[in-house]
Scaffold this active site. Structure first.
Site, PDB file in Angstrom:
ATOM      1  N   ASN A  24      -5.774  -0.439  -0.545  1.00  0.00           N
ATOM      2  CA  ASN A  24      -4.094  -0.968  -0.873  1.00  0.00           C
ATOM      3  C   ASN A  24      -4.463  -2.065   0.043  1.00  0.00           C
ATOM      4  O   ASN A  24      -4.643  -1.889   1.031  1.00  0.00           O
ATOM      5  CB  ASN A  24      -3.897   0.038  -0.365  1.00  0.00           C
ATOM      6  CG  ASN A  24      -2.385  -0.208  -0.327  1.00  0.00           C
ATOM      7  OD1 ASN A  24      -1.657  -1.682  -0.886  1.00  0.00           O
ATOM      8  ND2 ASN A  24      -1.786   0.196   0.098  1.00  0.00           N
ATOM      9  N   TRP A  25      -4.570  -3.098  -0.489  1.00  0.00           N
ATOM     10  CA  TRP A  25      -4.635  -4.703   0.691  1.00  0.00           C
ATOM     11  C   TRP A  25      -3.084  -4.808   0.779  1.00  0.00           C
ATOM     12  O   TRP A  25      -2.597  -5.587   1.376  1.00  0.00           O
ATOM     13  CB  TRP A  25      -4.707  -5.806  -0.697  1.00  0.00           C
ATOM     14  CG  TRP A  25      -6.677  -5.587  -0.750  1.00  0.00           C
ATOM     15  CD1 TRP A  25      -7.207  -4.592   0.269  1.00  0.00           C
ATOM     16  CD2 TRP A  25      -7.444  -6.795  -1.261  1.00  0.00           C
ATOM     17  NE1 TRP A  25      -8.382  -4.174  -0.123  1.00  0.00           N
ATOM     18  CE2 TRP A  25      -8.997  -5.562  -1.396  1.00  0.00           C
ATOM     19  CE3 TRP A  25      -7.400  -7.549  -1.633  1.00  0.00           C
ATOM     20  CZ2 TRP A  25      -9.858  -6.669  -1.347  1.00  0.00           C
ATOM     21  CZ3 TRP A  25      -8.937  -8.281  -3.068  1.00  0.00           C
ATOM     22  CH2 TRP A  25     -10.054  -8.006  -2.121  1.00  0.00           C
ATOM     23  N   LYS A  26      -2.356  -4.335   0.507  1.00  0.00           N
ATOM     24  CA  LYS A  26      -0.656  -4.354   0.240  1.00  0.00           C
ATOM     25  C   LYS A  26      -0.203  -6.038  -0.067  1.00  0.00           C
ATOM     26  O   LYS A  26      -0.699  -7.021  -0.704  1.00  0.00           O
ATOM     27  CB  LYS A  26      -0.299  -3.967   1.679  1.00  0.00           C
ATOM     28  CG  LYS A  26      -1.202  -2.601   2.486  1.00  0.00           C
ATOM     29  CD  LYS A  26      -0.327  -2.423   3.443  1.00  0.00           C
ATOM     30  CE  LYS A  26      -0.601  -1.468   4.750  1.00  0.00           C
ATOM     31  NZ  LYS A  26      -0.220  -0.300   5.272  1.00  0.00           N
TER      32      LYS A  26
ATOM     33  N   HIS B 183       4.494   4.835  -2.632  1.00  0.00           N
ATOM     34  CA  HIS B 183       3.570   4.630  -1.518  1.00  0.00           C
ATOM     35  C   HIS B 183       4.919   4.683  -0.751  1.00  0.00           C
ATOM     36  O   HIS B 183       6.220   4.358  -0.869  1.00  0.00           O
ATOM     37  CB  HIS B 183       2.816   3.086  -0.878  1.00  0.00           C
ATOM     38  CG  HIS B 183       2.753   3.041   0.251  1.00  0.00           C
ATOM     39  ND1 HIS B 183       3.033   2.545   0.551  1.00  0.00           N
ATOM     40  CD2 HIS B 183       0.528   2.755   0.428  1.00  0.00           C
ATOM     41  CE1 HIS B 183       2.068   2.309   2.356  1.00  0.00           C
ATOM     42  NE2 HIS B 183       0.663   3.191   1.451  1.00  0.00           N
TER      43      HIS B 183
ATOM     44  N   GLU C  24       5.742   2.713   2.249  1.00  0.00           N
ATOM     45  CA  GLU C  24       6.420   1.719   2.145  1.00  0.00           C
ATOM     46  C   GLU C  24       7.066   0.947   1.098  1.00  0.00           C
ATOM     47  O   GLU C  24       8.296   0.478   1.759  1.00  0.00           O
ATOM     48  CB  GLU C  24       5.305   0.145   2.438  1.00  0.00           C
ATOM     49  CG  GLU C  24       4.954   0.614   3.919  1.00  0.00           C
ATOM     50  CD  GLU C  24       2.728  -0.101   3.976  1.00  0.00           C
ATOM     51  OE1 GLU C  24       2.645  -0.842   3.039  1.00  0.00           O
ATOM     52  OE2 GLU C  24       2.292   0.603   4.578  1.00  0.00           O
TER      53      GLU C  24
ATOM     54  N   GLU D 112      -0.376  10.894   2.433  1.00  0.00           N
ATOM     55  CA  GLU D 112      -0.541  10.217   3.232  1.00  0.00           C
ATOM     56  C   GLU D 112       0.716  10.078   4.329  1.00  0.00           C
ATOM     57  O   GLU D 112       2.056  10.251   4.366  1.00  0.00           O
ATOM     58  CB  GLU D 112      -0.287   8.505   3.044  1.00  0.00           C
ATOM     59  CG  GLU D 112      -1.524   7.904   2.017  1.00  0.00           C
ATOM     60  CD  GLU D 112      -1.397   6.451   2.009  1.00  0.00           C
ATOM     61  OE1 GLU D 112      -2.439   6.292   2.127  1.00  0.00           O
ATOM     62  OE2 GLU D 112      -0.267   6.487   1.331  1.00  0.00           O
TER      63      GLU D 112
ATOM     64  N   GLY E 255      -1.527   2.787   9.457  1.00  0.00           N
ATOM     65  CA  GLY E 255      -0.926   1.448   9.992  1.00  0.00           C
ATOM     66  C   GLY E 255      -0.713   1.673  11.587  1.00  0.00           C
ATOM     67  O   GLY E 255      -0.250   0.183  12.245  1.00  0.00           O
TER      68      GLY E 255
ATOM     69  N   SER F 219      -4.613   5.315   8.409  1.00  0.00           N
ATOM     70  CA  SER F 219      -5.430   5.079   9.848  1.00  0.00           C
ATOM     71  C   SER F 219      -7.323   5.645   9.268  1.00  0.00           C
ATOM     72  O   SER F 219      -7.697   5.279  10.077  1.00  0.00           O
ATOM     73  CB  SER F 219      -4.835   5.246  10.571  1.00  0.00           C
ATOM     74  OG  SER F 219      -4.199   4.487  11.213  1.00  0.00           O
TER      75      SER F 219
ATOM     76  N   GLY G  74      -5.572   0.636   4.218  1.00  0.00           N
ATOM     77  CA  GLY G  74      -4.798  -0.338   4.072  1.00  0.00           C
ATOM     78  C   GLY G  74      -5.357  -1.189   4.335  1.00  0.00           C
ATOM     79  O   GLY G  74      -6.573  -1.601   4.372  1.00  0.00           O
ATOM     80  N   GLY G  75      -5.321  -1.282   5.928  1.00  0.00           N
ATOM     81  CA  GLY G  75      -6.390  -2.478   7.295  1.00  0.00           C
ATOM     82  C   GLY G  75      -7.340  -2.453   7.083  1.00  0.00           C
ATOM     83  O   GLY G  75      -8.028  -3.524   6.729  1.00  0.00           O
TER      84      GLY G  75
HETATM   85  C1  PEP Z   1      -2.027   2.706   2.976  1.00  0.00           C
HETATM   86  O1  PEP Z   1      -1.211   1.328   3.071  1.00  0.00           O
HETATM   87  O2  PEP Z   1      -2.043   3.203   2.158  1.00  0.00           O
HETATM   88  C2  PEP Z   1      -2.940   3.401   4.763  1.00  0.00           C
HETATM   89  C3  PEP Z   1      -3.139   4.172   4.140  1.00  0.00           C
HETATM   90  O3  PEP Z   1      -2.443   2.007   4.952  1.00  0.00           O
HETATM   91  P1  PEP Z   1      -3.752   1.786   6.841  1.00  0.00           P
HETATM   92  O4  PEP Z   1      -5.251   2.568   6.517  1.00  0.00           O
HETATM   93  O5  PEP Z   1      -3.376   0.870   7.621  1.00  0.00           O
HETATM   94  O6  PEP Z   1      -2.937   3.161   7.431  1.00  0.00           O
END
Ligand code: PEP
Length: 251
Positions: free
Chosen positions: A9-11, A95, A97, A167, A173, A213, A234-235
């Site tokens: 997920n590149w947000k 999600h 966010e 999640e 994040g 994470s 994500g990251g």
């Molecule tokens: C996400 O955005 O779904 C996520 C899990 O982010 P991260 O891996 O950065 O915690």
């Protein structure tokens, strides 16, 4: 047997030029990987470009959100048929966010899931508790409510095509990952809930991703757990080499 699924997920990151570089790099690194389903979720602006690069590759393409209506006067929104038209097969829905910053409710997520399924997109439905809810001990109840409301009115033949992502919000994040034991406890709980909704056989066949994470350093131990069927990243998915290492369980 459930085929593991890894999503990136590149947000709201990457310009077109940056995205093209990363996707080309990832495509090369993923050559020959067939036992894992790999999906990238770039921003809307680069979906068309990504589709061209990923055509004839085993990497799937998905969007990070969509509207529940197929079309209409909804300035700034994008619908399921528009995503299909761009070559998407997957869409992330609910999600944390979106829930936190855009007021997305379970009821809206439910409408979006139904629309995604109508247009044959695979919804990746996100659920998870906040740190406060974890500390208070209400986390299972919270996830149960989210799941029941998000999946309301969805039948087993539709559920079959869905992916669930557990999640925990406190792990997204933050650099803090749920321990494999904490994640497994919730994944097996989610599977029990799915069994109540759709029957045990179907629940056994549904994939539940862990998100929060995930890094090349912790994926292997998470994937050892029986009910963890992949990760939503994500990251660490923004860099092709780090995402490719996650897909290969940290190798
Ligand atoms: C996400 O955005 O779904 C996520 C899990 O982010 P991260 O891996 O950065 O915690």
């Amino acid at each position: 047997m459930r085929k593991p699924i890894m999503g990136g997920n590149w947000k709201m990151y990457k310009t077109a030029r940056e995205a093209v570089q990363t996707i080309e790099d990832l495509r090369e690194r993923m050559e020959g990987v067939e036992e894992i389903e790999v999906v990238v979720f770039p921003p809307f602006t680069v979906l068309g470009l990504a589709e061209k690069i990923l055509r004839d590759s085993s990497i799937g393409l998905g969007a990070q959100n969509m509207h529940w209506e197929a079309g209409g006067s909804y300035t700034g929104e994008i619908s399921a048929p528009m995503l299909v038209d761009l070559g998407c097969r997957y869409v992330i829905l609910g999600h944390s966010e979106r829930r936190r910053y855009f007021g997305e409710s379970d009821e809206r997520v439910n409408k979006k899931i139904k629309s995604a399924l109508t247009f044959e997109l695979i919804p990746v439905v996100c659920v998870g508790e906040t740190l406060k809810e974890r500390k208070e001990g209400s986390f299972k109840r919270v996830v149960e409510t989210q799941l029941n409301l998000c999946l309301k009115g969805i039948g087993p033949e539709e559920a079959e095509r869905m992916v669930i992502a557990y999640e925990p919000v406190w792990a997204i994040g933050t650099g803090v990952t749920a321990t494999p034991e904490q994640a497994e406890e919730m994944h097996s709980f989610v599977r029990e809930l799915l069994a109540k909704l759709f029957g045990e056989d179907l629940a056994d066949s549904m994939r539940i991703q862990y998100g929060g994470s995930v890094k090349p350093q912790n994926i292997k131990e998470l994937m050892r757990e029986p009910d963890i069927d992949g990760a939503l990243v994500g990251g660490a998915s923004l860099d092709a080499s780090s995402f490719a290492r996650i897909v290969k369980y940290g190798e």
